[in-house]
Design a protein around this motif. Structure first.
Motif, PDB file in Angstrom:
ATOM      1  N   ILE A 118     -11.249  25.456  37.974  1.00  0.00           N
ATOM      2  CA  ILE A 118     -11.034  26.545  36.712  1.00  0.00           C
ATOM      3  C   ILE A 118      -9.476  26.450  36.212  1.00  0.00           C
ATOM      4  O   ILE A 118      -8.678  25.733  37.109  1.00  0.00           O
ATOM      5  N   SER A 119      -9.650  26.504  34.823  1.00  0.00           N
ATOM      6  CA  SER A 119      -8.460  25.432  33.995  1.00  0.00           C
ATOM      7  C   SER A 119      -8.818  26.418  32.743  1.00  0.00           C
ATOM      8  O   SER A 119      -9.197  27.392  32.685  1.00  0.00           O
ATOM      9  N   ALA A 120      -7.033  26.421  31.952  1.00  0.00           N
ATOM     10  CA  ALA A 120      -7.319  28.070  31.190  1.00  0.00           C
ATOM     11  C   ALA A 120      -6.207  26.644  30.019  1.00  0.00           C
ATOM     12  O   ALA A 120      -5.688  26.489  30.443  1.00  0.00           O
ATOM     13  N   GLN A 121      -5.967  27.406  28.998  1.00  0.00           N
ATOM     14  CA  GLN A 121      -5.006  26.592  27.635  1.00  0.00           C
ATOM     15  C   GLN A 121      -5.114  28.783  27.363  1.00  0.00           C
ATOM     16  O   GLN A 121      -6.395  29.380  26.496  1.00  0.00           O
ATOM     17  N   VAL A 122      -4.198  27.985  26.130  1.00  0.00           N
ATOM     18  CA  VAL A 122      -3.824  29.091  25.202  1.00  0.00           C
ATOM     19  C   VAL A 122      -3.854  28.997  23.715  1.00  0.00           C
ATOM     20  O   VAL A 122      -2.733  27.761  23.828  1.00  0.00           O
ATOM     21  N   GLU A 123      -4.271  28.872  23.194  1.00  0.00           N
ATOM     22  CA  GLU A 123      -4.602  28.001  21.535  1.00  0.00           C
ATOM     23  C   GLU A 123      -5.150  29.974  20.636  1.00  0.00           C
ATOM     24  O   GLU A 123      -5.946  30.433  20.708  1.00  0.00           O
ATOM     25  N   ASN A 124      -4.376  29.807  19.694  1.00  0.00           N
ATOM     26  CA  ASN A 124      -4.564  30.289  18.199  1.00  0.00           C
ATOM     27  C   ASN A 124      -4.707  31.904  18.750  1.00  0.00           C
ATOM     28  O   ASN A 124      -5.399  32.885  18.097  1.00  0.00           O
ATOM     29  N   GLY A 125      -3.397  32.101  19.730  1.00  0.00           N
ATOM     30  CA  GLY A 125      -3.678  33.654  20.263  1.00  0.00           C
ATOM     31  C   GLY A 125      -5.285  33.892  20.754  1.00  0.00           C
ATOM     32  O   GLY A 125      -4.986  35.611  20.874  1.00  0.00           O
ATOM     33  N   VAL A 126      -5.083  33.077  22.255  1.00  0.00           N
ATOM     34  CA  VAL A 126      -6.615  33.540  22.399  1.00  0.00           C
ATOM     35  C   VAL A 126      -6.622  32.373  23.732  1.00  0.00           C
ATOM     36  O   VAL A 126      -6.328  31.558  23.819  1.00  0.00           O
ATOM     37  N   LEU A 127      -6.159  32.903  25.509  1.00  0.00           N
ATOM     38  CA  LEU A 127      -6.924  33.059  26.294  1.00  0.00           C
ATOM     39  C   LEU A 127      -7.742  32.373  26.944  1.00  0.00           C
ATOM     40  O   LEU A 127      -8.737  33.240  27.180  1.00  0.00           O
ATOM     41  N   ALA A 128      -7.703  31.009  26.553  1.00  0.00           N
ATOM     42  CA  ALA A 128      -9.487  30.841  27.405  1.00  0.00           C
ATOM     43  C   ALA A 128      -9.494  30.400  28.976  1.00  0.00           C
ATOM     44  O   ALA A 128      -8.833  29.147  29.210  1.00  0.00           O
ATOM     45  N   ILE A 129      -9.723  30.590  29.436  1.00  0.00           N
ATOM     46  CA  ILE A 129      -9.820  30.343  30.900  1.00  0.00           C
ATOM     47  C   ILE A 129     -11.574  29.594  31.112  1.00  0.00           C
ATOM     48  O   ILE A 129     -13.026  30.344  30.901  1.00  0.00           O
ATOM     49  N   GLU A 130     -12.139  28.597  31.758  1.00  0.00           N
ATOM     50  CA  GLU A 130     -13.155  28.094  31.851  1.00  0.00           C
ATOM     51  C   GLU A 130     -13.318  27.740  33.513  1.00  0.00           C
ATOM     52  O   GLU A 130     -12.651  27.575  34.039  1.00  0.00           O
ATOM     53  N   LEU A 131     -14.320  28.486  33.886  1.00  0.00           N
ATOM     54  CA  LEU A 131     -15.216  28.674  34.902  1.00  0.00           C
ATOM     55  C   LEU A 131     -16.326  28.165  35.065  1.00  0.00           C
ATOM     56  O   LEU A 131     -17.688  28.744  34.937  1.00  0.00           O
ATOM     57  N   PRO A 132     -16.804  26.868  35.487  1.00  0.00           N
ATOM     58  CA  PRO A 132     -16.934  25.888  35.560  1.00  0.00           C
ATOM     59  C   PRO A 132     -18.288  26.525  37.050  1.00  0.00           C
ATOM     60  O   PRO A 132     -17.735  27.450  38.200  1.00  0.00           O
ATOM     61  N   LYS A 133     -19.105  26.205  36.783  1.00  0.00           N
ATOM     62  CA  LYS A 133     -20.813  26.898  38.175  1.00  0.00           C
ATOM     63  C   LYS A 133     -21.104  24.943  39.087  1.00  0.00           C
ATOM     64  O   LYS A 133     -20.595  24.234  38.197  1.00  0.00           O
ATOM     65  N   LEU A 134     -20.415  25.571  40.083  1.00  0.00           N
ATOM     66  CA  LEU A 134     -21.522  25.437  41.516  1.00  0.00           C
ATOM     67  C   LEU A 134     -22.895  24.098  41.120  1.00  0.00           C
ATOM     68  O   LEU A 134     -23.448  25.324  40.325  1.00  0.00           O
ATOM     69  N   SER A 135     -23.584  22.789  40.805  1.00  0.00           N
ATOM     70  CA  SER A 135     -24.275  23.110  40.659  1.00  0.00           C
ATOM     71  C   SER A 135     -25.704  23.117  42.074  1.00  0.00           C
ATOM     72  O   SER A 135     -24.771  23.800  42.722  1.00  0.00           O
ATOM     73  N   GLU A 136     -26.467  23.789  41.667  1.00  0.00           N
ATOM     74  CA  GLU A 136     -27.503  24.227  42.651  1.00  0.00           C
ATOM     75  C   GLU A 136     -27.709  23.753  44.397  1.00  0.00           C
ATOM     76  O   GLU A 136     -27.590  24.367  44.943  1.00  0.00           O
ATOM     77  N   GLU A 137     -27.652  22.285  44.395  1.00  0.00           N
ATOM     78  CA  GLU A 137     -27.139  21.680  45.595  1.00  0.00           C
ATOM     79  C   GLU A 137     -25.648  22.267  46.199  1.00  0.00           C
ATOM     80  O   GLU A 137     -25.990  22.904  46.750  1.00  0.00           O
ATOM     81  N   GLU A 138     -24.794  22.471  45.689  1.00  0.00           N
ATOM     82  CA  GLU A 138     -23.376  22.668  45.955  1.00  0.00           C
ATOM     83  C   GLU A 138     -23.659  24.201  46.770  1.00  0.00           C
ATOM     84  O   GLU A 138     -23.178  24.795  47.606  1.00  0.00           O
TER      85      GLU A 138
END
Length: 141
Positions: free
Chosen positions: A110-130
């Motif tokens: 999981i990663s996050a950043q603040v840019e242009n007044g928006v907090l964006a949090i990225e939540l990568p998905k696990l692959s089907e095998e994982e």
């Protein structure tokens, strides 16, 4: 929990004059949140105008939920040479949102950043095998 400022100490005529679209108010509601799903990830966007990365705390709690906290304190001072203050604002905004994460989120990436007044949090998905965990037999003693 959002904080709402009350103005009972001002006469109602002043409330009518100052409480309009021309005056910026303290944050009385929770920020808007978008949740976007793509093939590879979920993305959470939180409206955060004027906020910096230092104003946020993002963590995974003991129940594996995503917890987003925001706190901002500001003091607006305008020095007046003539006259006296009718209004001088101290602003305090606090917000916390807990989101239940889907089972297919890779919590380690999981990663996050603040840019242009928006907090964006990225939540990568696990692959089907994982996601598919091998079945394990427990030996009985």
């Amino acid at each position: 929990m959002p904080v709402r400022r009350t103005q009972n100490w001002l006469p109602s005529i002043f409330n009518d004059f100052f409480d309009n679209e021309w005056m910026v108010k303290a944050n009385a509601t929770a920020p808007a949140i978008n949740v976007i799903e793509s093939e590879k990830e979920y993305k959470v966007e939180v409206a955060a105008p004027g906020m910096t990365k230092e104003d946020f705390n993002i963590r995974i709690d003991e129940d594996n939920n995503l917890v987003i906290s925001m706190e901002k304190k500001t003091e607006n001072k305008e020095e007046k040479k003539d006259g006296r203050y009718l209004r001088r604002e101290f602003s305090y905004s606090k917000f916390q949102q807990t989101m239940i994460l889907p089972d297919n989120v890779d919590k380690e990436k999981i990663s996050a950043q603040v840019e242009n007044g928006v907090l964006a949090i990225e939540l990568p998905k696990l692959s089907e095998e994982e996601i598919k965990k091998p079945e394990r037999t427990i030996e009985i003693k």
